[in-house]
Motif scaffolding. Structure first.
Motif, short mmCIF file in Angstrom:
data_model
loop_
_atom_site.label_atom_id
_atom_site.label_comp_id
_atom_site.label_asym_id
_atom_site.label_seq_id
_atom_site.Cartn_x
_atom_site.Cartn_y
_atom_site.Cartn_z
N UNK A 122 0.83 -1.14 0.00
CA UNK A 122 0.09 0.22 0.09
C UNK A 122 0.78 1.09 -0.13
N UNK A 123 0.14 2.43 -0.11
CA UNK A 123 0.98 3.43 -0.15
C UNK A 123 1.74 3.97 1.02
N UNK A 124 2.73 4.72 1.01
CA UNK A 124 3.61 5.08 2.12
C UNK A 124 2.89 6.00 2.86
N UNK A 125 3.09 6.08 4.15
CA UNK A 125 2.41 6.93 5.24
C UNK A 125 3.15 8.18 5.19
N UNK A 126 2.47 9.51 5.55
CA UNK A 126 3.40 10.82 5.63
C UNK A 126 3.56 11.04 7.14
N UNK A 127 4.87 10.92 7.67
CA UNK A 127 5.02 11.44 8.81
C UNK A 127 4.94 10.15 9.83
N UNK A 128 5.27 10.28 11.19
CA UNK A 128 5.13 9.07 12.02
C UNK A 128 3.70 8.83 12.23
N UNK A 129 3.43 7.48 12.16
CA UNK A 129 1.94 7.26 12.59
C UNK A 129 1.96 6.12 13.52
N UNK A 130 1.77 4.83 13.11
CA UNK A 130 1.85 3.56 14.03
C UNK A 130 3.37 3.59 14.58
N UNK A 131 3.62 3.21 15.86
CA UNK A 131 4.82 3.21 16.17
C UNK A 131 5.07 1.96 17.07
N UNK A 132 4.14 1.59 17.83
CA UNK A 132 4.61 0.35 18.51
C UNK A 132 3.11 -0.30 19.37
N UNK A 133 3.28 -1.63 19.58
CA UNK A 133 2.34 -2.46 20.28
C UNK A 133 2.68 -2.76 21.83
N UNK A 134 1.96 -2.47 22.62
CA UNK A 134 2.27 -2.82 24.06
C UNK A 134 1.10 -4.23 24.48
N UNK A 135 1.78 -5.25 24.94
CA UNK A 135 0.75 -6.20 25.21
C UNK A 135 0.78 -6.63 26.65
N UNK A 185 -3.84 10.29 10.39
CA UNK A 185 -3.60 11.45 11.21
C UNK A 185 -2.04 11.24 11.70
N UNK A 186 -1.07 12.33 11.34
CA UNK A 186 0.34 12.29 11.31
C UNK A 186 0.77 12.46 12.80
#
Length: 268
Positions: free
Chosen positions: A17-30, A166-167
């Protein structure tokens, strides 16, 4: 009980898919959701020393993984399980009073809407936020017990679209418990199927195996007291085909209930 620290999970396929603009989804904590994560709820009296020791190990791991999330993301979505699918605004606040001690929690620094019936997953998310990332803002999404696999996956994909639109620096906090039937003294007594099912869950979370999470049988999970399955299947939908590195901070069953603490990090 077995505890492992610093386990590196598998890396999956790249998301198309297309690249995101700016930082978005960074990490998951379980993290799991036992109220005993909160020190004030460990109690005193006979057997308290063992309870405090075991809950302390689990608490330290949960706080550490939440702190990691807070270090890379100031916008969180917490995903948990409930009787019906619902969303709780970051404006909400509540308390652990229903579990014996009035320990207040807020889902954001500006939370002002008091909810006396804030669900446990939201309370845990708010408590972790307050302890390690007080500037973070948390919206809570609870996945209903009657949700199908497709609905769970679609919900996760929808949340990912929300993040990508949302960036901001987004993080995901997944709150889910494993089997409650792992020992004779467990809340659900012992079921011989629980050990192998819990191992499958722990391995899937430890190695970021979204296919294994997506294939969990919800009927079997219900019979074994696994309440986290819907949140984990939503996680599978959110992550999709991303390349993921995974780390385990804790896996065990100190009270006859399967608990897992770890983190997932998307890779370029």
């Amino acid at each position: 009980m077995s505890v492992s620290v610093g386990h590196l999970g598998r890396v999956g396929n790249a998301r198309c898919g297309p690249a995101s603009v700016g930082p978005v989804f960074r990490a998951v904590a379980l993290v799991p959701s036992p109220p005993l994560l909160v020190p004030e709820l460990t109690g005193r009296g006979s057997g308290a020393d063992s309870l405090i020791r075991e809950s302390g190990l689990l608490r330290d791991a949960a706080l550490a993984v939440a702190a990691e999330l807070g270090s890379v993301a100031d916008r969180w979505i917490a995903v948990g399980s409930a009787e019906k699918t619902t969303r709780i605004s970051s404006r909400a606040s509540g308390s652990f009073a229903g579990f014996g001690v009035d320990v207040p929690v807020r889902l954001s620094p500006a939370a002002s809407e008091r909810d006396e019936a804030l669900p446990l997953a939201a309370l845990i998310a708010g408590w972790l936020r307050g302890e390690v990332a007080p500037r973070a803002v948390v919206d809570v999404v609870l996945v209903g017990a009657n949700a199908s696999l497709l609905q769970c996956r679609d919900l996760g994909a929808s949340l990912r679209s929300e993040m990508d639109a949302e960036p901001s620096n987004w993080g995901l906090l997944v709150v889910g418990d494993g089997a409650t039937t792992l020992t004779a003294k467990a809340p659900g007594s012992f079921d011989q199927r629980a050990v192998s099912v819990q191992k499958r869950i722990d391995d899937a979370l430890a190695f970021a195996d979204v296919e294994a999470l997506a294939s969990l049988d919800r009927d079997v999970c219900a019979e074994l007291g696994v309440r986290g399955w819907a949140a984990w299947q939503a996680l599978a939908g959110l992550v999709g085909d991303d390349r993921i590195s995974a780390k385990t901070l804790y896996r065990g069953a100190p009270f006859g209930v399967g608990y897992f603490v770890g983190s997932w990090e998307p890779q370029p």
